[in-house]
Design a protein around this motif. Structure first.
Motif, PDB file in Angstrom:
ATOM      1  N   ASP A 198       0.782  -1.207   0.135  1.00 60.92           N
ATOM      2  CA  ASP A 198      -0.183  -0.050   0.098  1.00 60.92           C
ATOM      3  C   ASP A 198       0.705   1.416  -0.159  1.00 60.92           C
ATOM      4  O   ASP A 198       1.700   1.266   0.819  1.00 60.92           O
ATOM      5  N   GLN A 199       0.485   2.079  -1.122  1.00 63.17           N
ATOM      6  CA  GLN A 199       1.598   3.304  -1.031  1.00 63.17           C
ATOM      7  C   GLN A 199       1.251   4.303  -0.265  1.00 63.17           C
ATOM      8  O   GLN A 199       1.939   5.409  -0.076  1.00 63.17           O
ATOM      9  N   SER A 200       0.329   4.339   0.590  1.00 55.77           N
ATOM     10  CA  SER A 200      -0.168   5.215   1.542  1.00 55.77           C
ATOM     11  C   SER A 200       0.400   4.714   2.895  1.00 55.77           C
ATOM     12  O   SER A 200       1.105   5.564   3.482  1.00 55.77           O
ATOM     13  N   GLY A 201      -0.078   3.725   3.308  1.00 58.72           N
ATOM     14  CA  GLY A 201       0.335   3.373   4.812  1.00 58.72           C
ATOM     15  C   GLY A 201       1.451   2.413   4.983  1.00 58.72           C
ATOM     16  O   GLY A 201       1.856   2.247   6.093  1.00 58.72           O
ATOM     17  N   GLY A 202       1.899   1.831   3.627  1.00 57.21           N
ATOM     18  CA  GLY A 202       3.156   0.950   3.832  1.00 57.21           C
ATOM     19  C   GLY A 202       2.816  -0.413   3.986  1.00 57.21           C
ATOM     20  O   GLY A 202       3.775  -1.258   4.176  1.00 57.21           O
ATOM     21  N   SER A 203       1.773  -0.974   4.395  1.00 57.73           N
ATOM     22  CA  SER A 203       1.344  -2.205   4.732  1.00 57.73           C
ATOM     23  C   SER A 203       1.696  -3.073   3.539  1.00 57.73           C
ATOM     24  O   SER A 203       1.409  -2.785   2.463  1.00 57.73           O
ATOM     25  N   VAL A 204       2.289  -4.531   3.784  1.00 59.71           N
ATOM     26  CA  VAL A 204       2.549  -5.114   2.942  1.00 59.71           C
ATOM     27  C   VAL A 204       1.558  -6.615   3.069  1.00 59.71           C
ATOM     28  O   VAL A 204       1.388  -7.068   4.257  1.00 59.71           O
ATOM     29  N   ILE A 205       1.134  -7.070   1.931  1.00 61.87           N
ATOM     30  CA  ILE A 205       0.575  -8.434   2.048  1.00 61.87           C
ATOM     31  C   ILE A 205       1.145  -9.414   0.871  1.00 61.87           C
ATOM     32  O   ILE A 205       1.571  -8.789   0.065  1.00 61.87           O
ATOM     33  N   GLU A 206       0.549 -10.751   1.149  1.00 61.65           N
ATOM     34  CA  GLU A 206       1.347 -11.548   0.074  1.00 61.65           C
ATOM     35  C   GLU A 206      -0.085 -12.327  -0.482  1.00 61.65           C
ATOM     36  O   GLU A 206      -0.735 -12.902   0.566  1.00 61.65           O
ATOM     37  N   ARG A 207      -0.200 -12.759  -1.671  1.00 55.50           N
ATOM     38  CA  ARG A 207      -1.278 -13.426  -2.185  1.00 55.50           C
ATOM     39  C   ARG A 207      -0.533 -13.982  -3.454  1.00 55.50           C
ATOM     40  O   ARG A 207       0.233 -13.818  -4.070  1.00 55.50           O
ATOM     41  N   SER A 208      -1.402 -15.361  -3.703  1.00 54.12           N
ATOM     42  CA  SER A 208      -0.837 -16.175  -4.973  1.00 54.12           C
ATOM     43  C   SER A 208      -1.664 -15.517  -6.211  1.00 54.12           C
ATOM     44  O   SER A 208      -2.518 -14.661  -5.949  1.00 54.12           O
TER      45      SER A 208
END
Length: 240
Positions: A198-208
């Motif tokens: 996320d370019q606002s909050g910086g949170s990162v997730i991983e998905r297939s």
């Protein structure tokens, strides 16, 4: 040598060579010969046309500027036909929603940078968002929502299959009672794993890739509001 081979060949020539070694010159010679002899010439290229990108002619999207929803709609429509890097859109405000409304283009910054109230820190944050994604604007474009004029959700996906990267840009506009939508990404490898930031909050997730193709839930609590997600196939080096 390729030109001589083409001139001597009666049934056509298939030329494969690294970028920058002169394939276009051979094509230009073929076009010239076709024009000289009165023969038809057909030129076919994918949307990510290296010659277009190299020359980078800029086109102003319209003469109506500084309207967020109009900018979103214009760029959404033009993205179906042109690499976004050759489109110019103007921005004069420092909020993320307005900036992202013109983001998928060659930005023309209309900020009054020497004004007393100018927020230089915010300006740097926004231009960094653009720097991170600008190389994605010459790849494939996919609509994530139907086209809607001024109201409702509007979303697009910008994808570079050659880099294993892309971005998701979604707007929640007036007339959008739902706080989230589900979008289905395209062009991904089902077996690959992608990192989304996320370019606002910086949170990162991983998905297939298979999961993202089936659907990704995107929530935007505010109206108007926007989300900008950048994704990269895991194991892929970032583009500089």
């Amino acid at each position: 040598e390729a030109m001589y081979a083409w001139a001597a060949c009666e049934h056509g020539l298939l030329l494969s060579a690294p970028t920058g070694t002169g394939k276009t010159l051979v094509a230009e010679a073929a076009v010239y010969e076709g024009l000289r002899t009165g023969k038809g010439v057909y030129y076919s290229t994918p949307r990510i046309d290296l010659e277009t990108v190299k020359r980078f002619h800029l086109h102003q999207k319209a003469d109506y500027w500084f309207h967020d929803e109009v900018d979103q709609q214009s760029l959404y429509a033009l993205s179906q036909y042109l690499p976004n890097g050759i489109l110019v859109s103007h921005v004069d405000r420092l909020d993320e929603y307005s900036f992202r409304s013109s983001l998928p283009s060659s930005l023309c910054l209309g900020w009054i940078a020497d004004g007393q109230a100018f927020d230089l820190t915010k300006a740097k944050q926004l231009t960094e968002q653009y720097r991170v994604v600008r190389h994605l604007l010459i790849g494939e474009w996919y609509p994530l929502t139907p086209f809607r004029a001024r109201q409702g959700w509007l979303g697009s996906q910008y994808h570079r299959n050659d880099l294993g990267e892309g971005m998701i840009l979604v707007f929640r506009r007036e007339g959008s009672p739902e706080t989230s939508i589900r979008v289905r990404l395209r062009g991904l490898e089902n077996s690959a794993v992608y990192e989304l930031r996320d370019q606002s909050g910086g949170s990162v997730i991983e998905r297939s890739g298979a999961s993202l193709t089936s659907g990704l839930e995107i929530a935007i609590p505010n109206v108007p509001g926007s989300t900008l997600l950048v994704y990269r196939r895991k194991g892929q080096s970032p583009q500089q």
